[in-house]
Scaffold this active site. Sequence first.
Site, PDB file in Angstrom:
ATOM      1  N   CYS A 116       3.084  54.335  64.852  1.00 52.34           N
ATOM      2  CA  CYS A 116       4.067  55.085  65.621  1.00 52.34           C
ATOM      3  C   CYS A 116       4.293  54.376  66.950  1.00 52.34           C
ATOM      4  O   CYS A 116       3.354  54.250  67.741  1.00 52.34           O
ATOM      5  CB  CYS A 116       3.577  56.516  65.850  1.00 52.34           C
ATOM      6  SG  CYS A 116       4.652  57.521  66.889  1.00 52.34           S
ATOM      7  N   CYS A 119      11.981  58.286  68.047  1.00 56.40           N
ATOM      8  CA  CYS A 119      11.095  57.562  67.132  1.00 56.40           C
ATOM      9  C   CYS A 119      11.099  56.100  67.557  1.00 56.40           C
ATOM     10  O   CYS A 119      12.121  55.418  67.440  1.00 56.40           O
ATOM     11  CB  CYS A 119      11.574  57.708  65.690  1.00 56.40           C
ATOM     12  SG  CYS A 119      10.630  56.724  64.503  1.00 56.40           S
TER      13      CYS A 119
END
Length: 259
Positions: free
Chosen positions: A71, A195
């Site tokens: 991530c 994101c």
Amino acid sequence: MKFYKYQGTGNDFVMLDNRLGEWDDLSIEEIQKLCDRRFGIGADGLIKINTAQDVDFEVDYHNSDGSKSFCGNGARCSVAFAHFLDIIEDKTTFTAIDGIHEAEIKNGIIKLKMGDVKTIDRDGDDFVLNTGSPHYIKYVEMLNNYNVFKTGNEIRNSETYKKEGINVNFVEAFSDKELFVRTYERGVEDETYSCGTGVTAAALTFMDKNNQTSVAVKVLGGQLKVYAEKKGEGFSDIWLEGPANQVFKGDIALSSKIQ
């Protein structure tokens, strides 16, 4: 359990200092409960900062459903957290599920070096690439009013991508210098405010098409920037830059959340 809450452009995470291994055995169910926005702390994911050999620390990232991936925003928040814990100063090298990363922190802005991207593939008119996690890139118009959840869920659960899952990013080019990106994230199974790996993937497709080395990216949670150098069919020296902040800290009775 003592926890910290961080966010990077609205992508939020439960952060745990696990250098003593206290939370090594945290179960998927416990992670899900801690990330639950009604019955837990609430977050897109949970991150354990672990000790690691030959680097400053390890980022052990879990999506809110308990699954593991890399991530980008979580890694940037981890750098901010490591700085808060006095593990690092202004520069660091750490490891994550996809390998070794470098990062810099200055005035709350974290610049994270991503892994190289060797190729950008096509799926019809759209793009598919891996920036630490797999991403599907679809260019659209009037993104503000676009049904990101519906279309993102359909692509993520299509026959091609259902088994492994894929993050789906919708992109609108404001100009040759700025993009707007909205993302449906696998593992969260919903749209998130930002994101990092998705922003990076979208930026690379845009830079590839327009022969550029940087682009600013607007997300629902703020602003990011991506830098990269073209290399063959892909890119190297890829950097993701943006803010990451501690929101609050506290204690939670873990046992009461899993009964």
